[in-house]
Design a protein around this motif. Structure first.
Motif, PDB file in Angstrom:
ATOM      1  N   GLU A   1       0.613  -1.065   0.098  1.00  0.00           N
ATOM      2  CA  GLU A   1       0.395  -0.234  -0.060  1.00  0.00           C
ATOM      3  C   GLU A   1       0.540   1.356   0.101  1.00  0.00           C
ATOM      4  OE1 GLU A   1      -3.776   2.354   2.886  1.00  0.00           O
ATOM      5  OE2 GLU A   1      -2.933   0.219   2.820  1.00  0.00           O
ATOM      6  N   SER A   2       2.001   1.320   0.924  1.00  0.00           N
ATOM      7  CA  SER A   2       3.332   2.612   0.813  1.00  0.00           C
ATOM      8  C   SER A   2       3.253   3.186  -0.604  1.00  0.00           C
ATOM      9  CB  SER A   2       3.626   2.393   1.240  1.00  0.00           C
ATOM     10  OG  SER A   2       4.819   0.895   1.030  1.00  0.00           O
ATOM     11  N   VAL A   3       3.247   2.271  -1.594  1.00  0.00           N
ATOM     12  CA  VAL A   3       3.738   2.695  -2.371  1.00  0.00           C
ATOM     13  C   VAL A   3       2.894   2.460  -3.273  1.00  0.00           C
ATOM     14  CG1 VAL A   3       6.426   1.364  -3.143  1.00  0.00           C
ATOM     15  CG2 VAL A   3       5.015   0.248  -3.561  1.00  0.00           C
ATOM     16  N   GLU A   4       1.759   2.659  -3.799  1.00  0.00           N
ATOM     17  CA  GLU A   4       0.584   2.323  -4.690  1.00  0.00           C
ATOM     18  C   GLU A   4       0.943   3.544  -5.175  1.00  0.00           C
ATOM     19  OE1 GLU A   4      -3.221   1.011  -2.552  1.00  0.00           O
ATOM     20  OE2 GLU A   4      -2.570  -1.247  -2.872  1.00  0.00           O
ATOM     21  N   GLY A   5      -0.033   3.913  -6.502  1.00  0.00           N
ATOM     22  CA  GLY A   5      -0.245   4.983  -6.616  1.00  0.00           C
ATOM     23  C   GLY A   5       1.491   5.474  -7.770  1.00  0.00           C
TER      24      GLY A   5
END
Length: 364
Positions: free
Chosen positions: A71-75
């Motif tokens: 989730e920390s690197v999503e997007g």
């Protein structure tokens, strides 16, 4: 004197127009502008780092940490995690360079929930690994984010064991903090001032630096290639004759104006192409015009001074190559050196290309 100035200016302009390097330079900056437009308009990031992650699908603690990592690197178009099922496959892909590095969550993740994160994650790297320092920061932040609630709750319960509502209280506070984004509200202060919208578009900034750096370097190269010819001309008896007539100053003023016009012609060709291929890399017309005119005037003045005082064309060519190389590093073509060192930041201010790129990029 005015008539001589005008006549000298016309002759210098004709000399510049007859130089093949002028037309080659104009064509080159058009190609640079087209390439920059293709890069910015494309969806492929300029730099992409992929890392592997392996965790136990039956362990809630490992699932939570892995989810926080992903989730920390999503997007983010620059970094991504690929989930693996087999440690052998992960090691093989790291060795072959298919992924930059690998992260294996161990059973000691349970200890991380109690504030002892040592050994919770195993890093797999190889000689090909380059981005591990960056990825390690991402992974460490994700791990802390995943276990922060448990560590806080464990600490409070050790101090106040009689309170049964501690867990609900801590969970509610963390939810409120997350909703309010109280710990990290992105606000980028840099190019163009404070931007409440978040982080800058790094690919756009890099492309803008490359585009305007290529235009500025091409203009500078045109000046460097032109110095030997004008130096040889003034050194062949023309300089003493003009000095006797009192017209030497007008001669070099006309040379400066002609050189500035030639540089502006090359810059205008590149900027016109950029307006068609990559308008998002250009600031407003007024800022752009002021920046390019000032830059052309400065390098043309340096070119005229070099023609006036130089003695050997060989020395000029060698020193010109040094100037071009120095401008690539200190001119802001690659990055603003203030991000690396305050000393380098002061040094780059002596290069005119830095001021041109800094004004343009900060105004986009």
């Amino acid at each position: 004197m005015i008539s001589f100035l005008v006549l000298s200016l016309k002759l210098h302009l004709k000399k510049f127009a007859a130089k093949p390097v002028l037309w080659v330079s104009a064509a080159a900056v058009v190609v640079f502008a087209a390439a920059a437009g293709l890069i910015v308009r494309g969806d492929v990031p300029m730099i992409e780092v992929t890392a592997g992650i392996l965790y136990d699908r039956d362990c809630p603690a490992q699932i939570r940490v892995a989810a926080a990592m992903i989730e920390s690197v999503e997007g983010t178009p620059f970094v991504s995690f690929v989930v693996y099922d087999d440690v052998g496959a992960l090691e093989r892909d790291v060795a072959l360079g298919r992924v930059d590095s690998g992260y294996v969550l161990t059973p000691r993740v349970h200890d991380a929930l109690r504030g002892r994160p040592e050994g919770a994650i195993t890093l797999i790297s190889s000689p090909r690994t380059a981005a591990a320092p960056l990825l390690n920061e991402v992974v460490a932040a994700a791990l802390l984010r995943a276990v922060a609630l448990d560590i806080t709750l464990d600490g409070l319960e050790s101090l106040f064991p009689e309170h049964d509502s501690t867990a609900e209280f801590v969970a509610e506070l963390f939810r409120l903090y997350a909703d309010a984004d109280i710990f990290m509200a992105p606000a980028f202060a840099g190019y163009g001032g404070r931007d409440e919208g978040g982080v800058p578009d790094l690919s756009r900034i890099t492309a803008a630096r490359a585009l305007h750096g290529a235009i500025g370097l091409t203009m500078l190269a045109l000046m460097m290639f032109s110095v030997p010819g004008f130096a040889a001309e003034s050194g062949g008896g023309l300089k003493p004759a003009l000095a006797v007539c009192g017209k030497l100053g007008a001669y070099y003023v006309s040379l400066w104006l002609a050189a500035a016009a030639a540089g502006l012609a090359v810059g205008a060709a590149g900027l016109t192409a950029a307006a068609f291929f990559a308008p998002m890399l250009l600031p407003d017309a007024g800022t752009l015009a002021a920046a390019i005119v000032a830059y052309a005037a400065v390098i043309a003045g340096a070119m005229a001074a070099a023609s006036r005082f130089s003695q050997s064309s060989g020395v000029i060519r060698s020193f010109g190559l040094f100037i071009l190389t120095a401008h690539i590093f200190f001119g802001g073509v690659l990055l603003d050196l203030a991000e690396i060192s305050p000393e380098l930041a002061h040094l780059q201010r002596f290069f005119p290309l830095y001021w041109y790129i800094d004004v343009v990029v900060n105004s986009i």
